[in-house]
Design a protein around this motif. Structure first.
Motif, mmCIF file in Angstrom:
data_model
loop_
_atom_site.group_PDB
_atom_site.id
_atom_site.type_symbol
_atom_site.label_atom_id
_atom_site.label_comp_id
_atom_site.label_asym_id
_atom_site.label_seq_id
_atom_site.Cartn_x
_atom_site.Cartn_y
_atom_site.Cartn_z
ATOM 1 N N ARG A 1 9.379 22.532 2.111
ATOM 2 C CA ARG A 1 8.511 22.761 0.946
ATOM 3 C C ARG A 1 8.749 21.645 -0.064
ATOM 4 N NH1 ARG A 1 4.344 26.317 0.797
ATOM 5 N NH2 ARG A 1 4.850 28.044 2.149
ATOM 6 N N LYS A 2 7.665 21.180 -0.663
ATOM 7 C CA LYS A 2 7.793 20.058 -1.596
ATOM 8 C C LYS A 2 8.888 20.301 -2.623
ATOM 9 C CE LYS A 2 4.941 19.896 -4.762
ATOM 10 N NZ LYS A 2 3.487 19.994 -4.982
ATOM 11 N N GLU A 3 8.915 21.501 -3.188
ATOM 12 C CA GLU A 3 9.892 21.792 -4.246
ATOM 13 C C GLU A 3 11.329 21.648 -3.731
ATOM 14 O OE1 GLU A 3 7.417 23.753 -3.250
ATOM 15 O OE2 GLU A 3 6.008 23.485 -4.913
ATOM 16 N N ARG A 4 11.533 22.034 -2.466
ATOM 17 C CA ARG A 4 12.879 21.961 -1.891
ATOM 18 C C ARG A 4 13.291 20.518 -1.582
ATOM 19 N NH1 ARG A 4 14.250 26.780 1.276
ATOM 20 N NH2 ARG A 4 15.847 25.572 2.335
ATOM 21 N N VAL A 5 12.303 19.688 -1.219
ATOM 22 C CA VAL A 5 12.607 18.321 -0.761
ATOM 23 C C VAL A 5 12.728 17.341 -1.931
ATOM 24 C CG1 VAL A 5 11.832 16.487 0.827
ATOM 25 C CG2 VAL A 5 11.351 18.845 1.368
ATOM 26 N N ASP B 1 0.841 -1.207 0.000
ATOM 27 C CA ASP B 1 0.000 0.000 0.000
ATOM 28 C C ASP B 1 0.875 1.256 0.000
ATOM 29 O OD1 ASP B 1 -2.302 -1.517 0.091
ATOM 30 O OD2 ASP B 1 -2.478 -1.444 2.280
ATOM 31 N N ALA B 2 1.954 1.215 0.785
ATOM 32 C CA ALA B 2 2.845 2.380 0.874
ATOM 33 C C ALA B 2 3.430 2.707 -0.499
ATOM 34 C CB ALA B 2 3.958 2.119 1.886
ATOM 35 N N SER B 3 3.813 1.666 -1.251
ATOM 36 C CA SER B 3 4.406 1.903 -2.577
ATOM 37 C C SER B 3 3.438 2.690 -3.465
ATOM 38 C CB SER B 3 4.720 0.571 -3.278
ATOM 39 O OG SER B 3 5.569 -0.185 -2.476
ATOM 40 N N ARG B 4 2.149 2.428 -3.302
ATOM 41 C CA ARG B 4 1.145 3.168 -4.077
ATOM 42 C C ARG B 4 0.950 4.569 -3.526
ATOM 43 N NH1 ARG B 4 -2.540 -0.957 -3.666
ATOM 44 N NH2 ARG B 4 -3.781 0.330 -2.266
ATOM 45 N N GLU B 5 0.808 4.640 -2.198
ATOM 46 C CA GLU B 5 0.429 5.914 -1.573
ATOM 47 C C GLU B 5 1.498 6.992 -1.677
ATOM 48 O OE1 GLU B 5 -2.357 4.182 2.033
ATOM 49 O OE2 GLU B 5 -0.235 4.363 2.316
ATOM 50 N N ILE B 6 2.768 6.604 -1.638
ATOM 51 C CA ILE B 6 3.818 7.625 -1.556
ATOM 52 C C ILE B 6 3.826 8.567 -2.765
ATOM 53 C CG2 ILE B 6 5.427 6.496 0.031
ATOM 54 C CD1 ILE B 6 6.998 5.576 -2.376
ATOM 55 N N HIS B 7 3.304 8.086 -3.905
ATOM 56 C CA HIS B 7 3.300 8.965 -5.080
ATOM 57 C C HIS B 7 2.387 10.174 -4.879
ATOM 58 C CE1 HIS B 7 5.796 6.332 -7.448
ATOM 59 N NE2 HIS B 7 5.146 5.330 -6.879
ATOM 60 N N GLY B 8 1.467 10.053 -3.919
ATOM 61 C CA GLY B 8 0.560 11.162 -3.627
ATOM 62 C C GLY B 8 1.277 12.387 -3.088
ATOM 63 N N TYR B 9 2.516 12.245 -2.660
ATOM 64 C CA TYR B 9 3.243 13.358 -2.039
ATOM 65 C C TYR B 9 3.241 14.611 -2.925
ATOM 66 C CZ TYR B 9 7.265 13.641 -5.086
ATOM 67 O OH TYR B 9 8.053 13.879 -6.179
ATOM 68 N N ALA B 10 3.188 14.386 -4.245
ATOM 69 C CA ALA B 10 3.342 15.495 -5.197
ATOM 70 C C ALA B 10 2.231 16.533 -5.078
ATOM 71 C CB ALA B 10 3.411 14.948 -6.613
ATOM 72 N N ARG B 11 1.104 16.173 -4.445
ATOM 73 C CA ARG B 11 -0.007 17.122 -4.346
ATOM 74 C C ARG B 11 0.002 17.895 -3.035
ATOM 75 N NH1 ARG B 11 -4.599 12.936 -6.216
ATOM 76 N NH2 ARG B 11 -6.077 14.631 -6.005
ATOM 77 N N TYR B 12 1.046 17.726 -2.243
ATOM 78 C CA TYR B 12 1.080 18.377 -0.923
ATOM 79 C C TYR B 12 1.973 19.619 -0.921
ATOM 80 C CZ TYR B 12 -1.599 14.551 0.960
ATOM 81 O OH TYR B 12 -2.611 13.671 1.212
ATOM 82 N N ASP B 13 1.732 20.500 0.050
ATOM 83 C CA ASP B 13 2.542 21.718 0.144
ATOM 84 C C ASP B 13 3.916 21.410 0.735
ATOM 85 O OD1 ASP B 13 0.357 23.362 -0.654
ATOM 86 O OD2 ASP B 13 -0.475 23.140 1.369
ATOM 87 N N TYR B 14 3.899 20.565 1.776
ATOM 88 C CA TYR B 14 5.144 20.243 2.484
ATOM 89 C C TYR B 14 5.359 18.737 2.492
ATOM 90 C CZ TYR B 14 4.888 24.961 4.491
ATOM 91 O OH TYR B 14 4.844 26.322 4.674
ATOM 92 N N VAL B 15 6.626 18.342 2.449
ATOM 93 C CA VAL B 15 6.971 16.919 2.571
ATOM 94 C C VAL B 15 7.975 16.792 3.714
ATOM 95 C CG1 VAL B 15 8.027 14.933 1.452
ATOM 96 C CG2 VAL B 15 6.564 16.467 0.132
ATOM 97 N N LEU B 16 7.615 15.958 4.671
ATOM 98 C CA LEU B 16 8.481 15.775 5.831
ATOM 99 C C LEU B 16 9.035 14.364 5.782
ATOM 100 C CD1 LEU B 16 9.276 17.268 8.432
ATOM 101 C CD2 LEU B 16 7.311 16.209 9.536
ATOM 102 N N ILE B 17 10.348 14.264 5.588
ATOM 103 C CA ILE B 17 10.987 12.943 5.594
ATOM 104 C C ILE B 17 11.332 12.632 7.040
ATOM 105 C CG2 ILE B 17 12.928 11.567 4.763
ATOM 106 C CD1 ILE B 17 12.977 13.481 2.302
#
Ligand code: ADP
Ligand code: 5GP
Length: 228
Positions: free
Chosen positions: A211-215, A149-165
């Motif tokens: 910020r997504k663009e930075r990460v 499920d994670a392999s599918r879900e992680i692609h959704g990150y592109a629609r978010y403002d921030y990405v926190l690793i």
């Protein structure tokens, strides 16, 4: 002052529950929205605290009465955020924190364009697997399903403002807090104003680093570890 809405999404095992607990402990005026779901309770989960557990029929009646701000079907069950939580937060001048999936996040963003969305990623597939095992909550079969499920879900990150690793827990905790604080100042128009202008600058810089663009460059190897 308007109510700020913060959306957090993540594949299971990324550390979302841990980070949200720390955020609610450290930041005041942030109200966690308890969702409705048709899935049965797990482990120690309590009705009204973790979720409102309801039958499909009841959920469908709530949809018909337009009681949801957003709802979605996730892994065969309904999940939804009741509109009344937003109204309550507005009455109390609090911000609202939503722990919802990618579909729900897209609906909220459409209705409330100022909502701030944050996607939490594990540092790699291997680390996610290790965390799921160390948490010792799931059977091997469930762990394998969560990884798929994670392999599918992680692609959704592109629609978010921030990405926190979520690699080092203390750093991730500080970064999540910085995002909320910086966004609150921004929404109130206080970002560049006194008092504590220099402190604000540092917090903003910490938030901006997520910020997504930075990460993006750091996200590529994580996606690759999940097989593209
Ligand atoms: P989620 O809510 O996303 O399913 P949890 O908060 O339950 O995830 O975290 C999964 C496991 O990983 C837990 O055992 C938690 O203690 C651990 N964990 C969370 N964040 C980190 C981190 N940054 N480093 C190492 N382990 C972590
Ligand atoms: P779980 O069953 O593991 O608690 O949650 C499964 C997924 O449903 C998670 O991705 C979680 O974020 C999502 N979810 C929980 N509540 C809601 C909700 O109210 N709306 C939507 N769209 N997703 C939700």
């Amino acid at each position: 002052m308007g109510t700020g809405v913060f959306i957090i999404s993540a594949p299971s095992g990324s550390g979302k529950t841990t980070l949200v607990e720390r955020l609610l402990r450290d930041i005041s005026g942030l109200h966690f929205s308890v969702s409705y779901t048709t899935r049965p309770p797990r482990g120690q989960e309590q009705h009204g605290r973790d979720y409102f557990f309801v039958a499909r029929k009841e959920f469908e009646e709530m949809i018909a009465r337009q009681e949801f701000l957003e709802w979605a079907e996730v892994f065969g069950n309904y999940y939804g955020t009741a509109r009344r939580f937003l109204e309550e937060a507005e009455r109390r001048s609090e911000d609202l924190l939503l722990d919802i999936d990618v579909q729900g996040a897209a609906q909220v963003k459409q209705k409330l364009p100022d909502a701030v969305s944050i996607f939490i990623l594990p540092p790699s597939r291997k680390e996610l697997e290790g965390r799921l095992r160390r948490r010792s909550e799931d059977s091997e079969e469930v762990i394998q399903k969560r990884l798929r499920d994670a392999s599918r879900e992680i692609h959704g990150y592109a629609r978010y403002d921030y990405v926190l690793i979520n690699d080092l827990l203390e750093r991730s905790t500080a970064r999540l807090q910085a995002i909320v604080r910086a966004e609150r100042w921004r929404q109130r128009g206080e970002l560049d104003s006194e008092p504590n202008r220099e402190d604000k600058r540092l917090v903003r810089e910490q938030a901006e680093s997520c910020r997504k663009e930075r990460v993006q460059p750091q996200v590529e190897p994580i996606l690759a570890s999940f097989g593209g």
